[in-house]
Design a protein around this motif. Sequence first.
Motif, PDB file in Angstrom:
ATOM      1  N   PRO A 120     -24.578   1.266  29.373  1.00  0.00           N
ATOM      2  CA  PRO A 120     -23.214   1.398  29.911  1.00  0.00           C
ATOM      3  C   PRO A 120     -22.681   2.830  29.853  1.00  0.00           C
ATOM      4  CG  PRO A 120     -23.363  -0.573  28.580  1.00  0.00           C
ATOM      5  CD  PRO A 120     -24.672   0.149  28.413  1.00  0.00           C
ATOM      6  N   TYR A 121     -23.085   3.606  28.846  1.00  0.00           N
ATOM      7  CA  TYR A 121     -22.611   4.991  28.776  1.00  0.00           C
ATOM      8  C   TYR A 121     -23.190   5.824  29.917  1.00  0.00           C
ATOM      9  CZ  TYR A 121     -21.366   9.575  26.976  1.00  0.00           C
ATOM     10  OH  TYR A 121     -20.851  10.847  26.841  1.00  0.00           O
ATOM     11  N   THR A 122     -24.455   5.568  30.261  1.00  0.00           N
ATOM     12  CA  THR A 122     -25.060   6.253  31.402  1.00  0.00           C
ATOM     13  C   THR A 122     -24.307   5.900  32.681  1.00  0.00           C
ATOM     14  OG1 THR A 122     -27.209   6.091  30.309  1.00  0.00           O
ATOM     15  CG2 THR A 122     -27.221   6.639  32.649  1.00  0.00           C
ATOM     16  N   GLN A 123     -23.971   4.630  32.838  1.00  0.00           N
ATOM     17  CA  GLN A 123     -23.180   4.203  33.998  1.00  0.00           C
ATOM     18  C   GLN A 123     -21.829   4.920  34.027  1.00  0.00           C
ATOM     19  OE1 GLN A 123     -22.953  -0.111  34.378  1.00  0.00           O
ATOM     20  NE2 GLN A 123     -24.898  -0.324  33.302  1.00  0.00           N
ATOM     21  N   ALA A 124     -21.215   5.067  32.861  1.00  0.00           N
ATOM     22  CA  ALA A 124     -19.900   5.710  32.796  1.00  0.00           C
ATOM     23  C   ALA A 124     -19.988   7.186  33.192  1.00  0.00           C
ATOM     24  CB  ALA A 124     -19.326   5.575  31.386  1.00  0.00           C
ATOM     25  N   LEU A 125     -21.061   7.877  32.755  1.00  0.00           N
ATOM     26  CA  LEU A 125     -21.241   9.266  33.158  1.00  0.00           C
ATOM     27  C   LEU A 125     -21.397   9.380  34.671  1.00  0.00           C
ATOM     28  CD1 LEU A 125     -23.689  10.794  30.506  1.00  0.00           C
ATOM     29  CD2 LEU A 125     -21.263  11.276  30.767  1.00  0.00           C
ATOM     30  N   TRP A 126     -22.163   8.459  35.233  1.00  0.00           N
ATOM     31  CA  TRP A 126     -22.363   8.469  36.683  1.00  0.00           C
ATOM     32  C   TRP A 126     -21.045   8.218  37.416  1.00  0.00           C
ATOM     33  CZ3 TRP A 126     -26.263   9.800  39.849  1.00  0.00           C
ATOM     34  CH2 TRP A 126     -26.196   9.381  41.169  1.00  0.00           C
ATOM     35  N   GLN A 127     -20.299   7.227  36.960  1.00  0.00           N
ATOM     36  CA  GLN A 127     -19.037   6.876  37.611  1.00  0.00           C
ATOM     37  C   GLN A 127     -17.995   7.985  37.473  1.00  0.00           C
ATOM     38  OE1 GLN A 127     -17.893   3.108  35.922  1.00  0.00           O
ATOM     39  NE2 GLN A 127     -19.884   2.204  36.367  1.00  0.00           N
ATOM     40  N   ALA A 128     -18.124   8.794  36.413  1.00  0.00           N
ATOM     41  CA  ALA A 128     -17.140   9.854  36.173  1.00  0.00           C
ATOM     42  C   ALA A 128     -17.297  11.029  37.128  1.00  0.00           C
ATOM     43  CB  ALA A 128     -17.252  10.350  34.729  1.00  0.00           C
ATOM     44  N   ALA A 129     -18.447  11.133  37.792  1.00  0.00           N
ATOM     45  CA  ALA A 129     -18.661  12.233  38.729  1.00  0.00           C
ATOM     46  C   ALA A 129     -17.712  12.089  39.915  1.00  0.00           C
ATOM     47  CB  ALA A 129     -20.114  12.236  39.207  1.00  0.00           C
ATOM     48  N   PRO A 130     -17.023  13.155  40.310  1.00  0.00           N
ATOM     49  CA  PRO A 130     -16.073  13.064  41.427  1.00  0.00           C
ATOM     50  C   PRO A 130     -16.696  12.529  42.708  1.00  0.00           C
ATOM     51  CG  PRO A 130     -15.784  15.133  40.258  1.00  0.00           C
ATOM     52  CD  PRO A 130     -17.012  14.483  39.676  1.00  0.00           C
ATOM     53  N   TYR A 183     -14.971   7.365  45.094  1.00  0.00           N
ATOM     54  CA  TYR A 183     -14.590   6.574  46.257  1.00  0.00           C
ATOM     55  C   TYR A 183     -15.356   5.263  46.364  1.00  0.00           C
ATOM     56  CZ  TYR A 183     -19.020   7.939  48.344  1.00  0.00           C
ATOM     57  OH  TYR A 183     -20.356   8.105  48.597  1.00  0.00           O
ATOM     58  N   LEU A 184     -16.428   5.089  45.573  1.00  0.00           N
ATOM     59  CA  LEU A 184     -17.274   3.909  45.737  1.00  0.00           C
ATOM     60  C   LEU A 184     -16.510   2.624  45.435  1.00  0.00           C
ATOM     61  CD1 LEU A 184     -20.671   5.081  44.173  1.00  0.00           C
ATOM     62  CD2 LEU A 184     -20.026   4.966  46.572  1.00  0.00           C
ATOM     63  N   GLU A 185     -16.800   1.601  46.197  1.00  0.00           N
ATOM     64  CA  GLU A 185     -16.132   0.313  46.013  1.00  0.00           C
ATOM     65  C   GLU A 185     -17.060  -0.749  45.447  1.00  0.00           C
ATOM     66  OE1 GLU A 185     -14.479  -0.666  49.790  1.00  0.00           O
ATOM     67  OE2 GLU A 185     -13.008   0.961  49.780  1.00  0.00           O
ATOM     68  N   ASN A 186     -18.268  -0.369  45.074  1.00  0.00           N
ATOM     69  CA  ASN A 186     -19.235  -1.348  44.553  1.00  0.00           C
ATOM     70  C   ASN A 186     -19.257  -1.334  43.045  1.00  0.00           C
ATOM     71  OD1 ASN A 186     -20.435   1.059  44.046  1.00  0.00           O
ATOM     72  ND2 ASN A 186     -22.450   0.511  44.817  1.00  0.00           N
ATOM     73  N   GLY A 187     -18.192  -0.911  42.430  1.00  0.00           N
ATOM     74  CA  GLY A 187     -18.163  -0.847  40.963  1.00  0.00           C
ATOM     75  C   GLY A 187     -18.638   0.501  40.445  1.00  0.00           C
ATOM     76  N   GLY A 188     -18.894   1.459  41.352  1.00  0.00           N
ATOM     77  CA  GLY A 188     -19.326   2.788  40.924  1.00  0.00           C
ATOM     78  C   GLY A 188     -20.695   2.795  40.317  1.00  0.00           C
ATOM     79  N   HIS A 189     -21.571   1.885  40.727  1.00  0.00           N
ATOM     80  CA  HIS A 189     -22.873   1.795  40.121  1.00  0.00           C
ATOM     81  C   HIS A 189     -23.702   3.061  40.336  1.00  0.00           C
ATOM     82  CE1 HIS A 189     -22.884  -2.896  40.196  1.00  0.00           C
ATOM     83  NE2 HIS A 189     -22.064  -2.380  39.319  1.00  0.00           N
ATOM     84  N   TYR A 190     -24.526   3.318  39.367  1.00  0.00           N
ATOM     85  CA  TYR A 190     -25.512   4.394  39.430  1.00  0.00           C
ATOM     86  C   TYR A 190     -26.529   3.912  40.458  1.00  0.00           C
ATOM     87  CZ  TYR A 190     -29.233   7.250  37.173  1.00  0.00           C
ATOM     88  OH  TYR A 190     -30.250   8.132  36.877  1.00  0.00           O
ATOM     89  N   ALA A 191     -26.267   4.225  41.755  1.00  0.00           N
ATOM     90  CA  ALA A 191     -26.924   3.515  42.832  1.00  0.00           C
ATOM     91  C   ALA A 191     -27.502   4.458  43.878  1.00  0.00           C
ATOM     92  CB  ALA A 191     -25.937   2.572  43.501  1.00  0.00           C
ATOM     93  N   LYS A 192     -28.352   3.919  44.723  1.00  0.00           N
ATOM     94  CA  LYS A 192     -29.000   4.684  45.785  1.00  0.00           C
ATOM     95  C   LYS A 192     -27.999   5.253  46.772  1.00  0.00           C
ATOM     96  CE  LYS A 192     -33.583   2.600  45.935  1.00  0.00           C
ATOM     97  NZ  LYS A 192     -34.548   1.856  46.759  1.00  0.00           N
TER      98      LYS A 192
END
Length: 236
Positions: A211-221, A225-234
């Motif tokens: 979850p911390y890795t996900q949070a770092l990814w989601q914190a990037a500006p 704008y992502l609407e899929n939960g900000g997943h560390y995604a393709k």
Amino acid sequence: MLFIDQLSVCHGANKLLDNVTFEVGNKEKVGIVGASGSGKTVLAHALLGFIPQGFEQQGGIICNEDIALIPQSAACLNPTARVSRQLKGLAHSEAQYHKTIKHCQLDISLLNKYPGELSGGMAKRVLIALGLVQGKSLLVADEPTSGLDHDRAVQLLALLTTSQGDRQSMVVISHDIVALTRHVDRLLVFHQGKLVDDVTIQAGWYNHCDPYTQALWQAAPEHWYLENGGHYAKSA
């Protein structure tokens, strides 16, 4: 290539690194990310044996190859020597020198400059060249893109990680998780001195990460704008 076994670095009761274990394989490119103060630079210094007096190191560092360091700050450059002289002083060979200056796009004008005459981007390229010109099998880059915007960071990481083809292992330390994922095979994520995640880029894409890795990814500006939960995604 490189094996870190239960590595801790302490200053009194304060643990800057806490029981860290990981390995870097032959020809593997590993990215290390985390917030400021998470232990990234302390790790880089420990790998090179640069632990300051008054600090205590515990655990093991096993490396069967010589290591070259790309430091974070241009203050590490010799202010009284031209860029060309500094590169030639560290060059593994004349051929390695010419190969490095060509790859790093260092022209005659830049090579004749003193460090104080370099722009921030120029200084970063020179620091990378100083690491590459040594021809070592393992390269540790400490925040090679600090102070650069995202686009320039991506360009510089591409310059670094394509430098030696598949012949060199790398540990690249950065706060820019988005840029790193484009240029490394695996991410090690640090938080408050602890290694909290060791994840391949592919696994991270599918949200198989801490979850911390996900949070770092989601914190990037880039991902606000992502609407899929900000997943560390393709889709990033």
